[in-house]
Design an enzyme around this catalytic site. Structure first.
Site, PDB file in Angstrom:
ATOM      1  N   ILE A   1       0.839  -1.205   0.000  1.00  0.00           N
ATOM      2  CA  ILE A   1       0.000   0.000   0.000  1.00  0.00           C
ATOM      3  C   ILE A   1       0.876   1.258   0.000  1.00  0.00           C
ATOM      4  O   ILE A   1       0.634   2.199  -0.767  1.00  0.00           O
ATOM      5  CB  ILE A   1      -0.972  -0.013   1.201  1.00  0.00           C
TER       6      ILE A   1
ATOM      7  N   ALA B   1       4.437  -2.359   9.523  1.00  0.00           N
ATOM      8  CA  ALA B   1       3.834  -3.216  10.550  1.00  0.00           C
ATOM      9  C   ALA B   1       4.065  -4.660  10.171  1.00  0.00           C
ATOM     10  O   ALA B   1       4.385  -4.983   9.025  1.00  0.00           O
ATOM     11  CB  ALA B   1       2.323  -2.967  10.634  1.00  0.00           C
TER      12      ALA B   1
ATOM     13  N   TYR C   1      -2.734  -8.995  16.374  1.00  0.00           N
ATOM     14  CA  TYR C   1      -2.537  -7.993  15.310  1.00  0.00           C
ATOM     15  C   TYR C   1      -3.538  -6.847  15.467  1.00  0.00           C
ATOM     16  O   TYR C   1      -3.163  -5.670  15.543  1.00  0.00           O
ATOM     17  CB  TYR C   1      -2.686  -8.661  13.932  1.00  0.00           C
TER      18      TYR C   1
ATOM     19  N   PHE D   1     -10.231  -1.810   4.979  1.00  0.00           N
ATOM     20  CA  PHE D   1     -10.804  -3.142   4.882  1.00  0.00           C
ATOM     21  C   PHE D   1      -9.833  -3.950   3.999  1.00  0.00           C
ATOM     22  O   PHE D   1      -8.631  -3.838   4.196  1.00  0.00           O
ATOM     23  CB  PHE D   1     -12.271  -3.058   4.437  1.00  0.00           C
TER      24      PHE D   1
HETATM   25  N1  LIG Z   1      -3.050  -5.144   2.887  1.00  0.00           N
HETATM   26  C1  LIG Z   1      -4.223  -5.004   3.504  1.00  0.00           C
HETATM   27  O1  LIG Z   1      -5.265  -5.474   3.019  1.00  0.00           O
HETATM   28  C2  LIG Z   1      -4.302  -4.232   4.809  1.00  0.00           C
HETATM   29  C3  LIG Z   1      -5.553  -4.129   5.437  1.00  0.00           C
HETATM   30  C4  LIG Z   1      -5.635  -3.406   6.627  1.00  0.00           C
HETATM   31  C5  LIG Z   1      -4.516  -2.784   7.143  1.00  0.00           C
HETATM   32  N2  LIG Z   1      -3.316  -2.925   6.542  1.00  0.00           N
HETATM   33  C6  LIG Z   1      -2.150  -2.252   7.127  1.00  0.00           C
HETATM   34  O2  LIG Z   1      -1.588  -1.414   6.140  1.00  0.00           O
HETATM   35  C7  LIG Z   1      -0.169  -1.333   6.283  1.00  0.00           C
HETATM   36  C8  LIG Z   1       0.487  -1.671   4.969  1.00  0.00           C
HETATM   37  O3  LIG Z   1       0.058  -2.971   4.566  1.00  0.00           O
HETATM   38  P1  LIG Z   1       0.738  -3.682   3.316  1.00  0.00           P
HETATM   39  O4  LIG Z   1      -0.184  -4.739   2.860  1.00  0.00           O
HETATM   40  O5  LIG Z   1       1.246  -2.656   2.380  1.00  0.00           O
HETATM   41  O6  LIG Z   1       1.967  -4.380   4.053  1.00  0.00           O
HETATM   42  P2  LIG Z   1       3.450  -4.626   3.529  1.00  0.00           P
HETATM   43  O7  LIG Z   1       4.013  -5.712   4.381  1.00  0.00           O
HETATM   44  O8  LIG Z   1       3.470  -4.807   2.065  1.00  0.00           O
HETATM   45  O9  LIG Z   1       4.158  -3.252   3.875  1.00  0.00           O
HETATM   46  C9  LIG Z   1       4.719  -2.952   5.130  1.00  0.00           C
HETATM   47  C10 LIG Z   1       6.059  -2.279   4.894  1.00  0.00           C
HETATM   48  O10 LIG Z   1       6.623  -1.931   6.158  1.00  0.00           O
HETATM   49  C11 LIG Z   1       7.990  -2.343   6.211  1.00  0.00           C
HETATM   50  N3  LIG Z   1       8.321  -2.579   7.618  1.00  0.00           N
HETATM   51  C12 LIG Z   1       7.787  -3.512   8.459  1.00  0.00           C
HETATM   52  N4  LIG Z   1       8.347  -3.391   9.675  1.00  0.00           N
HETATM   53  C13 LIG Z   1       9.240  -2.372   9.608  1.00  0.00           C
HETATM   54  C14 LIG Z   1      10.132  -1.773  10.532  1.00  0.00           C
HETATM   55  N5  LIG Z   1      10.242  -2.223  11.789  1.00  0.00           N
HETATM   56  N6  LIG Z   1      10.893  -0.732  10.119  1.00  0.00           N
HETATM   57  C15 LIG Z   1      10.820  -0.263   8.834  1.00  0.00           C
HETATM   58  N7  LIG Z   1      10.003  -0.805   7.912  1.00  0.00           N
HETATM   59  C16 LIG Z   1       9.229  -1.848   8.300  1.00  0.00           C
HETATM   60  C17 LIG Z   1       8.048  -3.575   5.325  1.00  0.00           C
HETATM   61  O11 LIG Z   1       9.342  -3.867   4.836  1.00  0.00           O
HETATM   62  C18 LIG Z   1       7.069  -3.198   4.201  1.00  0.00           C
HETATM   63  O12 LIG Z   1       7.734  -2.482   3.178  1.00  0.00           O
HETATM   64  C19 LIG Z   1       0.188  -2.271   7.435  1.00  0.00           C
HETATM   65  O13 LIG Z   1       0.319  -1.484   8.583  1.00  0.00           O
HETATM   66  C20 LIG Z   1      -1.032  -3.186   7.536  1.00  0.00           C
HETATM   67  O14 LIG Z   1      -1.200  -3.639   8.856  1.00  0.00           O
HETATM   68  C21 LIG Z   1      -3.185  -3.629   5.382  1.00  0.00           C
END
Ligand SMILES: NC(=O)c1ccc[n+]([C@@H]2O[C@H](COP(=O)([O-])OP(=O)(O)OC[C@H]3O[C@@H](n4cnc5c(N)ncnc54)[C@H](O)[C@@H]3O)[C@@H](O)[C@H]2O)c1
Length: 329
Positions: free
Chosen positions: A13, A77, A143, A171
């Protein structure tokens, strides 16, 4: 033109938000430890990349001292629900710990505007659907609880230090940039749409459908899929609102339209023209039957509305990405 620090900007995202910010002329720095993200997702975006871990306060202070930011967006995260049950300490350390380090560094360095990636998982098993923001959060796994903890922390920091924030409860994110250049690449993959498309590509044998006797029209679970570019639009609107002096807010971000697992598979069959075998499997404990958002709060407060309302279009953009990048980045 504003200056953004995007923590976790190399992820699925975040990288779409980075692209949208750069395209409208903002200055973007991405901090990411690449634990689940990909350098390729931002390599040609025009953003500056700083490798680093959000849990390391010293590195954050160095960054804030040598560069000024108007707003921080926090995507970083650990976000696998099942893993959060077996490794709760890791989840609280990365999610809650990372947010605390980041907010401390912001406070020390006078940065007040914050956009946070929250999740529908804060609601747990909702008592009413569509889910409104006023629905009492009752997360059912570590989580979701770690994300809810951060939302509460944001409320406390707003009162104590004048932080202004937007907590965006996504969502199910889906789809990919229509250019086909960036998209979803998680390993392990746990999200339904990429899994279904991996079956279409012949990389998996079939899709297991967990539960066919849920109280839903076709007996399979219903979820709300929101296009990742629509999420990106919402981040820009939320950041602009904070920049204009707006109050702190919590917004749901969903398409307001539920799709069952069988509907997703059928749409994917239509879009890909491929056979997608399925196998009925028992329910998984902890899965709510229906999760559908009401997004009316962000629609009326910020004028947001999804550009990709048609789930077929969402799956088409995802398919373009997966077909052109069958092994991810
Ligand atoms: N994908 C979904 O459908 C969804 C739905 C609800 C919420 N979210 C939330 O949205 C956010 C992004 O989701 P996503 O699907 O893009 O996840 P993702 O895993 O693709 O992206 C997370 C990014 O954070 C980086 N990261 C993780 N821990 C780190 C740290 N300690 N220091 C620096 N960088 C770190 C990772 O390398 C990655 O690039 C997350 O917080 C997730 O919980 C996602």
């Amino acid at each position: 033109m504003s200056r953004y620090l995007i923590v976790g900007g190399a992820g699925y995202i975040g990288s779409h938000v980075v692209r949208a910010l750069v395209e409208r002329g903002d200055t973007v720095v991405v901090l990411d430890n690449l634990s689940t993200g990909h350098l390729e997702a931002i390599a040609t975006s025009g953003a500056r990349f700083i490798p680093g871990d959000v849990c390391e306060g010293n590195g954050l202070d160095r960054l804030f001292r040598c560069q000024e930011f108007d707003c921080v967006m926090h995507f970083a995260a650990s976000s696998l629900v099942g893993e959060s049950v077996t490794k709760p300490l890791d989840y609280y350390a990365n999610n809650a710990g990372g947010a605390i380090r980041l907010l401390e560094a912001m406070q020390r360095n006078g940065v007040d505007n914050f956009v946070f990636s929250s999740t529908a998982a804060v609601y747990g098993e909702p008592s009413r659907v569509p889910i409104e923001e006023s629905c009492t959060p009752q997360p059912t796994n570590p989580y979701g609880r770690s994300k809810r903890f951060i939302e509460q922390l944001l409320g406390d920091c707003a009162k104590a230090y004048g932080l202004r924030y937007a907590a965006l409860r996504y969502f199910n994110a889906g789809g990919a940039c229509p250019s086909g250049e960036i998209g979803e690449d998680h390993s392990p993959e746990t999200h339904l749409i990429p899994l279904v498309l991996q079956v279409a590509l012949g990389q998996r044998e079939r899709i297991d459908i967990y539960g066919t006797d849920w109280p839903t029209p076709d007996g399979t679970c219903v979820r709300d899929y929101v296009h990742v570019c629509d999420l990106a639009d919402a981040h820009l609107l939320a950041a602009d609102r904070l920049a204009a002096g707006g109050e702190s807010v919590v917004f749901n971000l969903g398409n307001e339209r539920g799709l069952s697992v069988r509907e997703v598979v059928d749409l994917a069959r239509r879009v890909t023209g491929r056979e997608i075998p399925v196998r009925d499997a028992p329910r998984r404990s902890g899965d709510p039957a229906r999760l559908v958002a009401s997004s009316s709060r962000i629609r009326s407060a910020l004028g947001w509305s999804p550009r990709f309302e048609d789930p077929g279009e969402l799956i088409e953009t995802a398919w373009r990405w997966h077909r052109e990048h069958p092994h991810g980045y």
